[in-house]
Design a protein around this motif. Sequence first.
Motif, PDB file in Angstrom:
ATOM      1  N   GLU A  34       0.793  -1.106   0.152  1.00 40.83           N
ATOM      2  CA  GLU A  34       0.014  -0.056   0.071  1.00 40.83           C
ATOM      3  C   GLU A  34       0.766   1.215   0.013  1.00 40.83           C
ATOM      4  O   GLU A  34       1.720   1.363   0.843  1.00 40.83           O
ATOM      5  CB  GLU A  34      -0.950   0.077   1.355  1.00 40.83           C
ATOM      6  CG  GLU A  34      -2.147  -1.095   1.182  1.00 40.83           C
ATOM      7  CD  GLU A  34      -3.009  -0.856   2.385  1.00 40.83           C
ATOM      8  OE1 GLU A  34      -2.629   0.005   3.204  1.00 40.83           O
ATOM      9  OE2 GLU A  34      -4.205  -1.289   2.114  1.00 40.83           O
ATOM     10  N   SER A  53       1.327   5.671  -0.361  1.00 38.52           N
ATOM     11  CA  SER A  53       0.808   6.968   0.471  1.00 38.52           C
ATOM     12  C   SER A  53      -0.626   7.289  -0.294  1.00 38.52           C
ATOM     13  O   SER A  53      -0.951   7.006  -1.258  1.00 38.52           O
ATOM     14  CB  SER A  53       1.989   7.897   0.023  1.00 38.52           C
ATOM     15  OG  SER A  53       2.980   7.573   0.748  1.00 38.52           O
ATOM     16  N   SER A  54      -1.483   7.967   0.545  1.00 41.94           N
ATOM     17  CA  SER A  54      -2.727   8.198   0.122  1.00 41.94           C
ATOM     18  C   SER A  54      -2.764   9.119  -0.974  1.00 41.94           C
ATOM     19  O   SER A  54      -1.897  10.115  -1.022  1.00 41.94           O
ATOM     20  CB  SER A  54      -3.514   8.956   1.305  1.00 41.94           C
ATOM     21  OG  SER A  54      -3.064   9.864   1.931  1.00 41.94           O
ATOM     22  N   VAL A 108      -7.604   0.377  -5.256  1.00 44.88           N
ATOM     23  CA  VAL A 108      -7.567   1.468  -4.126  1.00 44.88           C
ATOM     24  C   VAL A 108      -8.282   0.897  -3.084  1.00 44.88           C
ATOM     25  O   VAL A 108      -9.443   0.204  -3.130  1.00 44.88           O
ATOM     26  CB  VAL A 108      -8.031   2.715  -4.761  1.00 44.88           C
ATOM     27  CG1 VAL A 108      -7.300   3.168  -5.565  1.00 44.88           C
ATOM     28  CG2 VAL A 108      -9.649   2.175  -5.565  1.00 44.88           C
ATOM     29  N   ILE A 145     -10.764   2.372   0.275  1.00 42.55           N
ATOM     30  CA  ILE A 145     -11.495   3.413   0.658  1.00 42.55           C
ATOM     31  C   ILE A 145     -12.414   2.719   1.918  1.00 42.55           C
ATOM     32  O   ILE A 145     -13.146   2.246   1.936  1.00 42.55           O
ATOM     33  CB  ILE A 145     -12.618   4.026  -0.261  1.00 42.55           C
ATOM     34  CG1 ILE A 145     -11.794   4.414  -1.450  1.00 42.55           C
ATOM     35  CG2 ILE A 145     -13.216   5.110   0.238  1.00 42.55           C
ATOM     36  CD1 ILE A 145     -12.879   4.270  -2.673  1.00 42.55           C
ATOM     37  N   THR A 179     -10.403  10.392  -0.334  1.00 44.21           N
ATOM     38  CA  THR A 179      -8.661  10.001  -0.502  1.00 44.21           C
ATOM     39  C   THR A 179      -8.881   8.568  -0.151  1.00 44.21           C
ATOM     40  O   THR A 179      -9.392   7.791   0.627  1.00 44.21           O
ATOM     41  CB  THR A 179      -8.406  10.534   1.009  1.00 44.21           C
ATOM     42  OG1 THR A 179      -8.371  11.965   0.905  1.00 44.21           O
ATOM     43  CG2 THR A 179      -6.855  10.171   1.008  1.00 44.21           C
ATOM     44  N   VAL A 180      -7.943   7.859  -1.205  1.00 45.32           N
ATOM     45  CA  VAL A 180      -7.543   6.537  -1.335  1.00 45.32           C
ATOM     46  C   VAL A 180      -6.464   6.297  -0.805  1.00 45.32           C
ATOM     47  O   VAL A 180      -5.309   6.866  -1.163  1.00 45.32           O
ATOM     48  CB  VAL A 180      -8.223   5.826  -2.838  1.00 45.32           C
ATOM     49  CG1 VAL A 180      -9.584   6.311  -3.017  1.00 45.32           C
ATOM     50  CG2 VAL A 180      -7.159   6.615  -3.877  1.00 45.32           C
ATOM     51  N   ILE A 181      -6.096   4.825  -0.508  1.00 46.70           N
ATOM     52  CA  ILE A 181      -5.006   4.100  -0.171  1.00 46.70           C
ATOM     53  C   ILE A 181      -4.642   3.214  -1.471  1.00 46.70           C
ATOM     54  O   ILE A 181      -5.540   2.289  -1.834  1.00 46.70           O
ATOM     55  CB  ILE A 181      -4.989   3.260   0.853  1.00 46.70           C
ATOM     56  CG1 ILE A 181      -5.138   4.252   2.239  1.00 46.70           C
ATOM     57  CG2 ILE A 181      -3.628   2.826   1.054  1.00 46.70           C
ATOM     58  CD1 ILE A 181      -4.412   5.247   2.468  1.00 46.70           C
TER      59      ILE A 181
END
Length: 343
Positions: A48, A50-51, A222, A224, A263-265
């Motif tokens: 994973e 950064s966002s 992604v 969320i 904002t997603v990872i």
Amino acid sequence: MMAKFGVSLLCVPFYLLASIASAESISLEDLGNLELSYIQPRKVASYEGSSLPAQIERLPGNDYWVMTPENIQQVTFLVGQGQIVTKGQAIVRLTGPEVFHFLAQIEAAKSLYQLAKQRYDRNKPLLESGSISTEKWREISQDYFSTHLEYEHMQHFMEMVQSIDAKTESLVVIAPVAGIVNLNHLNSPYTAGAQLFSLVPADSIRVKVNVPMSQSTSLSAVNINQCHISIDEVSAIADGVFLTAWSKPVPQECNLLLGQQITVIPEYQKAVYMLPKNSVFSWQQESQIFIQTAQTLSALSIDILGSTSDEYIIASDQDLSQIQVLSQSVAAVKGILLGLGGE
């Protein structure tokens, strides 16, 4: 794994420090009694990052548009903006004398089409026998096809009409497909050809995210909150140093709204390594680690792709899965290479 030596850093001769300060490797014998320990990087298939900022948008080109067939005095929407509707659900009521004017136009178009078809069918055998000229047949054919197209166009709209009320001079238009309704609220009259509403199919609702070009090829999904959505496609046209990525359709249980800023990872599908942060140091504007080869410590440049609370996510051109990386006294070894003679 642990190594210990009996000579103090302060006892390393100055000429030796000067000679190794410009090098990127050092013999273990030259490290005196430094207490050294090593760790083997942990290889993972994905990580994973950064966002990233993202938005819930509809995939361009998939909307179903419904237009006004005639100038309309009054438009009354029967559903709310953004509501999920089913195929055949009543969406809008059109009211005014223009409604019945349009219905009269349909009847006239139907009559003209039927007359043109009769003429076309009657004259087709005459063309085959050579009894009429090519020019006359062109005129007959053109009249037939043009009236056919006009009538079919009007009929297409009537397929979306649920009911007609002669008393109130109104008709109700239904949804031709299921989806999220996007109503066109105008502050001016609805003229012929103006958009009444559009329907966004559920499978067109996607997460749109801008991803750095360097990581775009490995972006796989992604996250969320508790919602995991795979990536469907990545644009081949850059916007600065970013590329636009679109997810697969957003599941309804994710409770995300069209137009919502989120904002997603990002999740990247790429073989990388996890390494404790204390094993990594900065030198000459590069991130590096010390690796053991035989009786030598060598500095190796790496790329830091992300981090957790205790570890860095790193990538390297070299396979690190069987490499021993220095994890203790890293600052001291760096100090020797810089000619400092200690920590």
